[in-house]
Design a protein around this motif. Structure first.
Motif, PDB file in Angstrom:
ATOM      1  N   ALA A   1      -4.582  -1.280  -6.267  1.00 27.33           N
ATOM      2  CA  ALA A   1      -5.386  -2.213  -7.062  1.00 27.33           C
ATOM      3  C   ALA A   1      -6.553  -2.746  -6.245  1.00 27.33           C
ATOM      4  CB  ALA A   1      -4.511  -3.369  -7.559  1.00 27.33           C
ATOM      5  N   TRP A   2      -6.316  -3.078  -4.995  1.00 25.91           N
ATOM      6  CA  TRP A   2      -7.399  -3.566  -4.125  1.00 25.91           C
ATOM      7  C   TRP A   2      -8.451  -2.486  -3.925  1.00 25.91           C
ATOM      8  CZ3 TRP A   2      -8.913  -1.854   0.760  1.00 25.91           C
ATOM      9  CH2 TRP A   2      -9.847  -2.657   1.408  1.00 25.91           C
ATOM     10  N   LEU A   3      -8.016  -1.245  -3.726  1.00 24.26           N
ATOM     11  CA  LEU A   3      -8.938  -0.136  -3.516  1.00 24.26           C
ATOM     12  C   LEU A   3      -9.791   0.120  -4.751  1.00 24.26           C
ATOM     13  CD1 LEU A   3      -9.748   2.058  -1.484  1.00 24.26           C
ATOM     14  CD2 LEU A   3      -8.033   3.524  -2.534  1.00 24.26           C
ATOM     15  N   ILE A   4      -9.191   0.053  -5.914  1.00 22.11           N
ATOM     16  CA  ILE A   4      -9.940   0.270  -7.156  1.00 22.11           C
ATOM     17  C   ILE A   4     -10.969  -0.833  -7.362  1.00 22.11           C
ATOM     18  CG2 ILE A   4      -9.704   0.261  -9.674  1.00 22.11           C
ATOM     19  CD1 ILE A   4      -7.142   1.894  -9.290  1.00 22.11           C
ATOM     20  N   ARG A   5     -10.590  -2.090  -7.075  1.00 16.60           N
ATOM     21  CA  ARG A   5     -11.548  -3.191  -7.207  1.00 16.60           C
ATOM     22  C   ARG A   5     -12.714  -3.044  -6.243  1.00 16.60           C
ATOM     23  NH1 ARG A   5      -8.538  -8.001  -5.982  1.00 16.60           N
ATOM     24  NH2 ARG A   5      -6.618  -6.855  -6.129  1.00 16.60           N
ATOM     25  N   ARG A   6     -12.476  -2.491  -5.076  1.00 22.80           N
ATOM     26  CA  ARG A   6     -13.533  -2.343  -4.073  1.00 22.80           C
ATOM     27  C   ARG A   6     -14.507  -1.217  -4.412  1.00 22.80           C
ATOM     28  NH1 ARG A   6     -14.549  -6.266  -0.783  1.00 22.80           N
ATOM     29  NH2 ARG A   6     -14.857  -4.980   1.027  1.00 22.80           N
ATOM     30  N   MET A   7     -14.053  -0.257  -5.195  1.00 27.49           N
ATOM     31  CA  MET A   7     -14.926   0.858  -5.567  1.00 27.49           C
ATOM     32  C   MET A   7     -15.874   0.387  -6.664  1.00 27.49           C
ATOM     33  SD  MET A   7     -12.212   3.908  -5.772  1.00 27.49           S
ATOM     34  CE  MET A   7     -12.614   5.251  -4.727  1.00 27.49           C
ATOM     35  N   ASN A   8     -17.151   0.636  -6.494  1.00 23.15           N
ATOM     36  CA  ASN A   8     -18.134   0.184  -7.474  1.00 23.15           C
ATOM     37  C   ASN A   8     -18.078   0.985  -8.758  1.00 23.15           C
ATOM     38  OD1 ASN A   8     -19.138  -1.794  -5.831  1.00 23.15           O
ATOM     39  ND2 ASN A   8     -20.683  -0.472  -4.895  1.00 23.15           N
TER      40      ASN A   8
ATOM     41  N   VAL B   1      19.621  -3.589   2.167  1.00 25.85           N
ATOM     42  CA  VAL B   1      18.420  -3.674   3.008  1.00 25.85           C
ATOM     43  C   VAL B   1      17.512  -2.472   2.759  1.00 25.85           C
ATOM     44  CG1 VAL B   1      17.603  -3.609   5.393  1.00 25.85           C
ATOM     45  CG2 VAL B   1      19.477  -5.129   4.771  1.00 25.85           C
ATOM     46  N   SER B   2      18.087  -1.292   2.662  1.00 20.55           N
ATOM     47  CA  SER B   2      17.304  -0.089   2.405  1.00 20.55           C
ATOM     48  C   SER B   2      16.591  -0.164   1.050  1.00 20.55           C
ATOM     49  CB  SER B   2      18.217   1.133   2.452  1.00 20.55           C
ATOM     50  OG  SER B   2      17.517   2.285   2.081  1.00 20.55           O
ATOM     51  N   LEU B   3      17.295  -0.593   0.020  1.00 20.20           N
ATOM     52  CA  LEU B   3      16.682  -0.737  -1.301  1.00 20.20           C
ATOM     53  C   LEU B   3      15.590  -1.799  -1.291  1.00 20.20           C
ATOM     54  CD1 LEU B   3      19.777  -0.476  -3.665  1.00 20.20           C
ATOM     55  CD2 LEU B   3      17.917   1.161  -3.420  1.00 20.20           C
ATOM     56  N   GLY B   4      15.819  -2.918  -0.607  1.00 16.92           N
ATOM     57  CA  GLY B   4      14.815  -3.974  -0.524  1.00 16.92           C
ATOM     58  C   GLY B   4      13.549  -3.516   0.169  1.00 16.92           C
ATOM     59  N   LEU B   5      13.707  -2.768   1.273  1.00  9.64           N
ATOM     60  CA  LEU B   5      12.531  -2.257   1.979  1.00  9.64           C
ATOM     61  C   LEU B   5      11.779  -1.236   1.139  1.00  9.64           C
ATOM     62  CD1 LEU B   5      13.922  -1.924   5.621  1.00  9.64           C
ATOM     63  CD2 LEU B   5      12.303  -3.621   4.741  1.00  9.64           C
ATOM     64  N   GLY B   6      12.498  -0.417   0.406  1.00  5.98           N
ATOM     65  CA  GLY B   6      11.854   0.547  -0.493  1.00  5.98           C
ATOM     66  C   GLY B   6      11.068  -0.145  -1.590  1.00  5.98           C
ATOM     67  N   LEU B   7      11.645  -1.213  -2.152  1.00  2.23           N
ATOM     68  CA  LEU B   7      10.960  -1.987  -3.193  1.00  2.23           C
ATOM     69  C   LEU B   7       9.697  -2.631  -2.646  1.00  2.23           C
ATOM     70  CD1 LEU B   7      10.947  -3.168  -6.072  1.00  2.23           C
ATOM     71  CD2 LEU B   7      12.289  -5.068  -5.174  1.00  2.23           C
ATOM     72  N   LEU B   8       9.790  -3.213  -1.455  1.00  3.97           N
ATOM     73  CA  LEU B   8       8.602  -3.819  -0.841  1.00  3.97           C
ATOM     74  C   LEU B   8       7.522  -2.774  -0.574  1.00  3.97           C
ATOM     75  CD1 LEU B   8      10.164  -6.380   1.646  1.00  3.97           C
ATOM     76  CD2 LEU B   8       8.889  -6.869  -0.438  1.00  3.97           C
ATOM     77  N   ALA B   9       7.915  -1.587  -0.174  1.00  3.14           N
ATOM     78  CA  ALA B   9       6.937  -0.523   0.071  1.00  3.14           C
ATOM     79  C   ALA B   9       6.234  -0.121  -1.216  1.00  3.14           C
ATOM     80  CB  ALA B   9       7.629   0.683   0.698  1.00  3.14           C
ATOM     81  N   VAL B  10       6.968  -0.009  -2.316  1.00  2.06           N
ATOM     82  CA  VAL B  10       6.359   0.367  -3.596  1.00  2.06           C
ATOM     83  C   VAL B  10       5.396  -0.721  -4.068  1.00  2.06           C
ATOM     84  CG1 VAL B  10       6.857   0.756  -6.044  1.00  2.06           C
ATOM     85  CG2 VAL B  10       8.214   1.899  -4.302  1.00  2.06           C
ATOM     86  N   VAL B  11       5.798  -1.994  -3.965  1.00  3.44           N
ATOM     87  CA  VAL B  11       4.928  -3.104  -4.364  1.00  3.44           C
ATOM     88  C   VAL B  11       3.671  -3.132  -3.493  1.00  3.44           C
ATOM     89  CG1 VAL B  11       4.762  -5.627  -4.474  1.00  3.44           C
ATOM     90  CG2 VAL B  11       6.781  -4.476  -5.377  1.00  3.44           C
ATOM     91  N   ALA B  12       3.817  -2.878  -2.204  1.00  2.98           N
ATOM     92  CA  ALA B  12       2.654  -2.849  -1.308  1.00  2.98           C
ATOM     93  C   ALA B  12       1.704  -1.714  -1.683  1.00  2.98           C
ATOM     94  CB  ALA B  12       3.113  -2.699   0.140  1.00  2.98           C
ATOM     95  N   VAL B  13       2.229  -0.562  -2.060  1.00  2.00           N
ATOM     96  CA  VAL B  13       1.375   0.552  -2.480  1.00  2.00           C
ATOM     97  C   VAL B  13       0.622   0.199  -3.759  1.00  2.00           C
ATOM     98  CG1 VAL B  13       1.433   2.923  -3.394  1.00  2.00           C
ATOM     99  CG2 VAL B  13       2.692   2.351  -1.329  1.00  2.00           C
ATOM    100  N   ILE B  14       1.287  -0.468  -4.713  1.00  6.17           N
ATOM    101  CA  ILE B  14       0.636  -0.870  -5.964  1.00  6.17           C
ATOM    102  C   ILE B  14      -0.495  -1.848  -5.686  1.00  6.17           C
ATOM    103  CG2 ILE B  14       0.974  -2.156  -8.117  1.00  6.17           C
ATOM    104  CD1 ILE B  14       3.769  -0.843  -8.252  1.00  6.17           C
ATOM    105  N   TYR B  15      -0.232  -2.868  -4.867  1.00  7.86           N
ATOM    106  CA  TYR B  15      -1.286  -3.831  -4.529  1.00  7.86           C
ATOM    107  C   TYR B  15      -2.420  -3.163  -3.753  1.00  7.86           C
ATOM    108  CZ  TYR B  15       0.938  -8.067  -6.212  1.00  7.86           C
ATOM    109  OH  TYR B  15       1.466  -9.033  -7.000  1.00  7.86           O
ATOM    110  N   GLY B  16      -2.093  -2.242  -2.874  1.00 10.97           N
ATOM    111  CA  GLY B  16      -3.125  -1.531  -2.125  1.00 10.97           C
ATOM    112  C   GLY B  16      -4.014  -0.696  -3.038  1.00 10.97           C
TER     113      GLY B  16
END
Length: 148
Positions: A58-65, A41-56
């Motif tokens: 990418a979204w931030l870079i796309r939003r920057m002009n 469970v700890s490893l799974g939550l850590g993996l989800l956190a890393v994936v969420a940071v990567i997507y966040g």
């Protein structure tokens, strides 16, 4: 026979005591072993956190002009012609002026800068570009005729 039974009798009664001593460290080791489910469970939550940071990110870079680059169609590739396995000639339009580029894996060179447009970039390229290019370069693009 009685003597043999007298000798084995204490061993039979002592066997559970030996077995209990042997299993006691195993029980202690089981208590000290890591919780497998908790680790997963700890490893799974850590993996989800890393994936969420990567997507966040990418979204931030796309939003920057400034980070995405501005595509205002200032440069257009009008036509590309392969002249070898890895060599190409490209006609590029920049600021209303057309430039003929020679492209190899190691370099890009300007071959010709045209004063007047050679090809209308609004219309799809036809054989007219090849004829005009052939006339300006002075070389024949047709395959040499075989004399058999």
């Amino acid at each position: 026979m009685v003597r043999l039974l007298n000798g084995l009798l204490p061993l039979v009664f002592a066997a559970p005591a030996f077995a209990e001593e042997a299993t006691a460290p195993a029980r202690d080791a089981g208590r000290n072993a890591p919780d497998t489910l908790g680790t997963i469970v700890s490893l799974g939550l850590g993996l989800l956190a890393v994936v969420a940071v990567i997507y966040g990110c990418a979204w931030l870079i796309r939003r920057m002009n400034g980070m995405t680059g501005m595509n205002n169609n200032a440069i257009k590739v009008v036509s590309v012609l392969a002249i070898g396995a890895r060599e190409r000639i490209a006609l590029v339009e920049v600021g209303g002026q057309q430039i003929l580029l020679g492209i190899t894996p190691s370099t890009i060179r300007t071959l010709q800068v045209f004063d007047q447009p050679v090809v209308d970039s609004a219309n799809p390229p036809t054989g007219e570009f090849a004829r005009r290019l052939q006339g300006m370069i002075g070389k024949s693009w047709s395959a040499p005729e075989r004399k058999d």
